[in-house]
Design an enzyme around this catalytic site. Structure first.
Site, mmCIF file in Angstrom:
data_model
loop_
_atom_site.group_PDB
_atom_site.id
_atom_site.type_symbol
_atom_site.label_atom_id
_atom_site.label_comp_id
_atom_site.label_asym_id
_atom_site.label_seq_id
_atom_site.Cartn_x
_atom_site.Cartn_y
_atom_site.Cartn_z
ATOM 1 C CG HIS A 1 -0.487 0.287 2.505
ATOM 2 N ND1 HIS A 1 -0.360 1.563 3.003
ATOM 3 C CD2 HIS A 1 -0.089 -0.537 3.503
ATOM 4 C CE1 HIS A 1 0.086 1.518 4.241
ATOM 5 N NE2 HIS A 1 0.272 0.251 4.574
ATOM 6 C CG ASP B 1 2.200 1.606 8.030
ATOM 7 O OD1 ASP B 1 1.901 0.972 7.007
ATOM 8 O OD2 ASP B 1 1.412 1.787 8.979
ATOM 9 C CD GLU C 1 -3.051 -1.182 4.924
ATOM 10 O OE1 GLU C 1 -2.846 -2.191 5.620
ATOM 11 O OE2 GLU C 1 -2.842 -0.034 5.364
ATOM 12 C CD GLU C 2 -2.138 2.799 7.242
ATOM 13 O OE1 GLU C 2 -2.873 2.309 8.117
ATOM 14 O OE2 GLU C 2 -0.906 2.624 7.225
ATOM 15 C CG ASP D 1 1.644 -3.064 5.263
ATOM 16 O OD1 ASP D 1 2.286 -2.045 5.524
ATOM 17 O OD2 ASP D 1 0.426 -3.182 5.483
ATOM 18 C CG HIS E 1 -0.774 4.171 12.178
ATOM 19 N ND1 HIS E 1 -2.022 3.620 12.337
ATOM 20 C CD2 HIS E 1 -0.269 3.605 11.058
ATOM 21 C CE1 HIS E 1 -2.254 2.760 11.349
ATOM 22 N NE2 HIS E 1 -1.197 2.746 10.565
#
Length: 498
Positions: free
Chosen positions: A279, A291, A332-333, A361, A461
Site C-alpha cells: 500500500h 508504513d 489501505e489505512e 507492508d 502511525h
C-alpha cells in the site's frame, strides 16, 4: 499497515462508495518436506537478488519523504501527497516499459464537529470523554436524550441478538462493552433490538473507544465510544436504577477520489499471473516512510531491476514465463479499500488467472522482527491457514531466509493488510513484514537484536515515521526476499501446482 482497531473493517477512517475502474512467536525452520515444496532457485531470481539493494531503493523512500514534506506532512489517500506519490510510481514504471494504469475509486472522509455524551439528571450529572464513531449517523440537533439499556457482558458482549433482551432496548441507548466482534455487528444487533443509539465502552486503557464503520451506509444509529472507567461507572449506576444520557454527535461525510497504480510486464502468460502488492498511502498523522513507503519502495526497485533484465523488451533479456503484476494500493489505512476494490472488479476468470499474491507492508521497522506470513497455520494461532498454496509460499520464503542465515518467525493472517481480499477469494498469499505497534519480547531481542519491551516501530502511525527512523539492514533483507520470490515465480510456478 492498518491499525488493529481496523481489523475486519471495524474502524476505518474513510470508505469506498462508488468505483470507476481505469484499468482492469515461534522460530520457523524449513523442514526437508517444506523445502521440497519450493522450486529450484533460477538464474533470474539470483540476478534480481544481486541487483536489488537497500541503497537503490532508498532513493524512492527519499522521494516519498520529499513528497510528504511538500504536502502537509503526509501521503494519505485522497490528499495531494498521495496523488504525487502515485504519479511518481506511475511515471517511473512507465519509463521502464511497463504497462501502467491508474484505477480510480471514491472514498469518504469523516469530519466530526460534535462528539459529546452527557449524563443528565440523577445524583451525578456530568460530561464524558467521547469519540464519535467514524461514519456514524448524526443525532438530531441538540442531541439524543434517552435512558441507557445494558447489553449483556459475556465472551462476546453485545454481538448477538440474545445479548439484548426483548423489549428492553426500544427507544433507549444501548451501552455495550468492546470486544469479540466488529462495531458493525454490535450496532446492528442493538438497532435490531430497538435501540436508537449505541455507546461502546472500552475493555482496557484510559481512552475512549475509537470505533467506526466502513462507509456512511453502515451507520444505522448514532454511535460513539467512551472509556472503560466511564462505562463501568454507568453500568454500576444503571444496575441500581434508570440512568439517562444525552448523546450529541454531528459528523460530515465528504467524498474524495483516490487511485491504485497497477503495472504489468509486457510478456508472460496472462493466465499465470504473479501478483505483488504494497500500500502506498500513509495515515494523516505522518509521512508513512516505514508504513508503507518501505514496501512501496521495495516493490518499485524490484520492478525496475526486473525491467533491466529485459522483462519488457521483446527479443532481449530474460522474458518472464508468467506475467508479473505489481500493485500500489491506496486507502489501505482506511480499511484495505484499494485492494478490496481491485479484487471486487475482477471477473471469476481473472481471479483464477492470479496464481498467487505476495504482500509487503512495513519491511524496515526500527526495532524489527522478521515475520513471514504463516500460510500453513503451523503456529496454530489466529485466523488459520491461507488458501491452498500459501503454505508453499511460506516455505519458499523461509527456505530463502534460512539459506541466508536470517532468523524468522510466523505471523498470522490477521486481516490487517492487503492480502485480505485475495485470501478471501481463494488466492494463495504470502509475504513478510517487520512489525508494527506490537512489543518485542526478550526472546525476540535475543534473536534479532533491538530493544525488548519496546514496540517494533515506536513511530507507528505517527509523525516520527520518517527516513530517520528505519532499520536499513532489515530493509535490505526483505528486498532480497521480494527479489527472490518475484524472480522465482516469474519463471516457475511448479511449486504451486500451476
Amino acid at each position: 499497515m492498518r491499525s488493529i482497531r481496523h481489523r475486519r473493517r471495524s474502524i476505518p477512517a474513510l470508505a469506498a462508495l462508488a468505483a470507476v475502474a481505469v484499468a482492469a512467536p515461534v522460530l520457523l525452520a524449513a523442514t526437508p518436506a517444506a523445502a521440497a515444496h519450493g522450486p529450484r532457485e533460477g538464474r533470474l531470481a539470483k540476478e534480481l537478488v544481486e541487483e536489488v539493494t537497500a541503497r537503490g531503493a532508498y532513493r524512492h523512500l527519499a522521494k516519498f519523504q520529499q513528497i510528504a514534506d511538500a504536502n502537509g506532512g503526509n501521503r494519505a489517500a485522497g490528499t495531494p501527497g498521495h496523488a504525487a506519490s502515485a504519479a511518481y510510481v506511475h511515471d517511473t514504471l512507465a519509463k521502464a516499459g511497463y504497462q501502467v494504469s491508474y484505477q480510480d475509486f471514491d472514498i469518504y472522509e469523516a469530519r466530526t464537529r460534535t462528539e459529546k455524551t452527557t449524563v443528565v439528571g440523577g445524583a451525578d450529572p456530568r460530561e464524558l470523554a467521547t469519540a464519535a464513531f467514524t461514519f456514524t449517523k448524526s443525532t438530531p440537533a441538540g442531541g439524543l436524550t434517552a435512558p441507557l439499556a445494558l447489553a449483556r457482558v459475556d465472551e462476546s458482549p453485545g454481538c448477538t441478538a440474545d445479548d439484548y433482551p426483548a423489549g428492553a432496548f426500544a427507544g433507549k441507548i444501548a451501552l455495550v462493552k468492546r470486544g469479540a466482534c466488529t462495531f458493525v455487528e454490535k450496532q446492528k444487533a442493538a438497532a435490531a433490538a430497538g435501540a436508537i443509539g449505541v455507546i461502546v465502552y472500552n475493555h482496557s486503557g484510559t481512552t475512549p473507544v475509537r470505533g467506526g464503520f466502513s462507509s456512511p451506509a453502515e451507520g444505522i444509529v448514532p454511535s460513539a465510544g467512551i472509556t472503560l472507567a466511564d462505562g463501568e461507572a454507568l453500568t454500576a449506576a444503571a444496575a441500581k436504577g434508570e440512568v439517562t444520557v444525552r448523546l450529541d454527535l454531528d459528523q460530515e461525510h465528504v467524498k474524495k477520489t483516490t487511485r491504485n497504480v497497477i503495472a504489468e510486464t509486457r510478456g508472460g502468460r496472462s493466465d499465470r499471473v504473479v501478483a505483488v502488492g504494497s500500500h502506498l498511502d500513509s495515515v494523516t498523522e505522518g509521512p508513512g516512510i516505514n508504513d508503507n513507503g518501505s514496501g512501496s519502495a521495495g516493490l518499485l526497485e524490484v520492478a525496475l531491476k526486473l525491467a533491466d533484465q529485459g522483462a519488457n523488451k521483446k527479443g532481449k533479456g530474460k522474458q518472464t514465463t508468467n506475467k508479473v503484476r505489481f500493485a500500489w494500493w491506496s486507502a489501505e489505512e482506511l480499511g484495505l479499500l484499494g485492494s478490496e476494490h481491485y479484487v471486487a472488479q475482477l471477473s471469476d476468470q481473472q481471479k483464477k488467472d492470479i496464481a498467487l499474491y505476495l504482500n509487503f507492508d512495513m519491511i524496515a521497522s526500527p526495532n524489527p522482527v522478521q515475520f513471514v506470513y504463516d500460510g500453513d497455520d503451523s503456529d496454530k494461532t489466529g485466523e488459520g491457514a491461507g488458501p491452498a498454496g500459501s503454505d508453499r509460499i511460506e516455505a519458499l520464503i523461509n527456505g530463502f531466509l534460512d539459506k541466508k542465515g536470517k532468523p524468522h518467525e510466523g505471523s498470522d493472517f490477521d486481516g490487517r493488510s492487503d492480502y485480505g481480499p485475495f485470501i478471501a477469494n481463494g488466492i494463495p498469499a504470502g509475504g513478510t513484514f517487520t512489525g508494527a505497534e506490537g512489543i518485542k519480547t526478550p526472546e525476540q531481542a535475543a534473536r534479532y537484536g533491538g530493544t525488548a519491551g519496546a514496540p517494533y516501530d515506536p513511530n507507528y502511525h505517527g509523525a516520527g515515521d520518517t527516513l530517520k527512523n528505519l532499520d536499513l539492514k532489515a530493509f535490505d533483507t526483505n528486498l532480497d526476499v521480494i527479489a527472490h520470490a518475484v524472480g522465482t515465480y516469474a519463471q516457475d510456478l511448479s511449486s504451486l501446482g500451476r
